[in-house]
Design an enzyme around this catalytic site. Structure first.
Site, PDB file in Angstrom:
ATOM      1  N   ARG A  54      71.605 -40.129   3.471  1.00 31.65           N
ATOM      2  CA  ARG A  54      71.878 -38.816   2.872  1.00 31.65           C
ATOM      3  C   ARG A  54      70.609 -37.972   2.812  1.00 31.65           C
ATOM      4  O   ARG A  54      70.644 -36.767   3.033  1.00 31.65           O
ATOM      5  CB  ARG A  54      72.479 -38.989   1.469  1.00 31.65           C
ATOM      6  N   ARG A  93      75.324 -26.445   3.086  1.00 34.17           N
ATOM      7  CA  ARG A  93      74.412 -27.520   3.464  1.00 34.17           C
ATOM      8  C   ARG A  93      74.013 -27.449   4.933  1.00 34.17           C
ATOM      9  O   ARG A  93      73.248 -28.304   5.392  1.00 34.17           O
ATOM     10  CB  ARG A  93      75.087 -28.864   3.217  1.00 34.17           C
ATOM     11  N   LYS A 147      70.279 -31.172  -9.067  1.00 38.09           N
ATOM     12  CA  LYS A 147      71.190 -30.020  -9.046  1.00 38.09           C
ATOM     13  C   LYS A 147      72.304 -30.170 -10.084  1.00 38.09           C
ATOM     14  O   LYS A 147      72.585 -29.272 -10.858  1.00 38.09           O
ATOM     15  CB  LYS A 147      71.869 -29.870  -7.673  1.00 38.09           C
ATOM     16  N   ARG A 191      77.956 -44.367  -8.039  1.00 38.63           N
ATOM     17  CA  ARG A 191      78.669 -43.809  -6.899  1.00 38.63           C
ATOM     18  C   ARG A 191      78.498 -44.711  -5.681  1.00 38.63           C
ATOM     19  O   ARG A 191      77.425 -45.247  -5.461  1.00 38.63           O
ATOM     20  CB  ARG A 191      78.107 -42.413  -6.576  1.00 38.63           C
ATOM     21  N   ARG A 251      70.919 -44.191 -10.711  1.00 40.79           N
ATOM     22  CA  ARG A 251      71.857 -43.182 -11.216  1.00 40.79           C
ATOM     23  C   ARG A 251      73.218 -43.784 -11.579  1.00 40.79           C
ATOM     24  O   ARG A 251      73.809 -44.528 -10.805  1.00 40.79           O
ATOM     25  CB  ARG A 251      72.045 -42.105 -10.146  1.00 40.79           C
TER      26      ARG A 251
HETATM   27  P1  AMP Z   1      77.066 -34.614  -3.331  1.00 37.21           P
HETATM   28  O1  AMP Z   1      77.867 -34.984  -4.522  1.00 37.21           O
HETATM   29  O2  AMP Z   1      76.728 -33.144  -3.324  1.00 37.21           O
HETATM   30  O3  AMP Z   1      75.859 -35.485  -3.139  1.00 37.21           O
HETATM   31  O4  AMP Z   1      78.005 -34.835  -2.047  1.00 37.21           O
HETATM   32  C1  AMP Z   1      78.533 -36.106  -1.729  1.00 37.21           C
HETATM   33  C2  AMP Z   1      79.014 -36.132  -0.282  1.00 37.21           C
HETATM   34  O5  AMP Z   1      80.059 -35.150  -0.098  1.00 37.21           O
HETATM   35  C3  AMP Z   1      77.966 -35.753   0.750  1.00 37.21           C
HETATM   36  O6  AMP Z   1      77.142 -36.859   1.106  1.00 37.21           O
HETATM   37  C4  AMP Z   1      78.839 -35.287   1.917  1.00 37.21           C
HETATM   38  O7  AMP Z   1      79.444 -36.375   2.589  1.00 37.21           O
HETATM   39  C5  AMP Z   1      79.941 -34.535   1.186  1.00 37.21           C
HETATM   40  N1  AMP Z   1      79.565 -33.121   0.978  1.00 37.21           N
HETATM   41  C6  AMP Z   1      79.302 -32.492  -0.200  1.00 37.21           C
HETATM   42  N2  AMP Z   1      79.000 -31.201  -0.010  1.00 37.21           N
HETATM   43  C7  AMP Z   1      79.071 -30.985   1.331  1.00 37.21           C
HETATM   44  C8  AMP Z   1      78.851 -29.858   2.168  1.00 37.21           C
HETATM   45  N3  AMP Z   1      78.495 -28.663   1.665  1.00 37.21           N
HETATM   46  N4  AMP Z   1      79.027 -30.026   3.505  1.00 37.21           N
HETATM   47  C9  AMP Z   1      79.404 -31.185   4.021  1.00 37.21           C
HETATM   48  N5  AMP Z   1      79.596 -32.304   3.308  1.00 37.21           N
HETATM   49  C10 AMP Z   1      79.434 -32.219   1.967  1.00 37.21           C
END
Ligand code: AMP
Length: 221
Positions: free
Chosen positions: A174, A90, A15, A163, A129
């Site tokens: 995740r 999500r 994404k 990360r 990554r």
């Molecule tokens: P990402 O960078 O999109 O992989 O997000 C990293 C972390 O942020 C996720 O594992 C969640 O803990 C939190 N997070 C990101 N987007 C959301 C969302 N829409 N709802 C809830 N938690 C989120």
């Protein structure tokens, strides 16, 4: 009427990579919920500290907090014409919250693009990554897309880091959270005729071309 495009996919589906390539094309800001949380964390805001407890475990931040954060972001001037939403919604509750929110702005979801990638491939991608510390957070992969100079971003020269939530146990969590809580959204948007499924295991350029075509098609309707 503002335009809202959703980028959906499991962690590691691509994404962020696609959002970086396509962000200029649609003339819309990219709103990535994960980036917004990480930014709050870096600035040590109460929201960032609250979110951290969930992020560190690979869990989702509660819906109400997440929806409020997105609402505030979408109210900013640069999002007046809409946004590309990356990683939000999500959960079904977030998708319903988003509908209400977009109605406040006189808009709706125009198209939901889902990048489909098998779990084994996701794990392979996440474990290699590296992300740059620059504002655009360019991403690399040790094997599939290595930087020219080790540890340094090709584009802006910033340092690369892994990360914290890309550690093996958190990665698996995740992906599981995605399957349980986010995958139901695929049915949700399919039922509304808004979902476009794209094979995220194709070469990056091919995925970009399909996403571009899907968005152009959705916007012309
Ligand atoms: P990402 O960078 O999109 O992989 O997000 C990293 C972390 O942020 C996720 O594992 C969640 O803990 C939190 N997070 C990101 N987007 C959301 C969302 N829409 N709802 C809830 N938690 C989120």
């Amino acid at each position: 009427m503002p335009t809202y495009i959703l980028f959906m996919g499991a962690p590691g589906a691509g994404k962020g990579t696609q959002a970086q390539i396509l962000r200029e094309e649609f003339g819309l800001p990219q709103v990535a919920s994960g980036d917004l949380f990480r930014d709050n964390l870096k600035r040590m805001t109460p929201l960032g500290q609250h979110a951290r407890t969930f992020m560190d475990k690979g869990e989702l931040v509660p819906d109400d907090v997440t929806i409020d954060m997105i609402r505030q972001r979408l109210r900013e001037a640069d999002a007046a014409q809409g946004a590309v939403l990356d990683g939000f919604p999500r959960t079904i509750a977030q998708a319903e919250g988003l509908d209400k929110l977009l109605a406040e702005f006189g808009g709706k979801v125009n198209v939901a693009l889902y990048l489909n990638v098998r779990e084994s491939v996701l794990l392979e991608r996440l474990s290699g990554r590296w992300v740059c510390r620059g504002p655009q957070q360019h991403t690399y992969h040790l094997v599939f897309n290595p930087p020219k100079a080790p540890g340094q971003c090709d584009v802006c020269g910033a340092e690369l880091y892994q990360r914290e939530d890309d550690q093996a146990e958190v990665q698996a969590r995740r992906i599981k959270v995605f399957m349980e809580q986010t995958a139901p959204l695929i049915k949700f948007y399919t039922g509304r005729g808004q979902l476009i499924r794209i094979d995220g295991e194709q070469p990056v350029a091919r995925v970009t071309a399909e996403m571009r075509a899907a968005v152009q098609n959705a916007l012309s309707q």
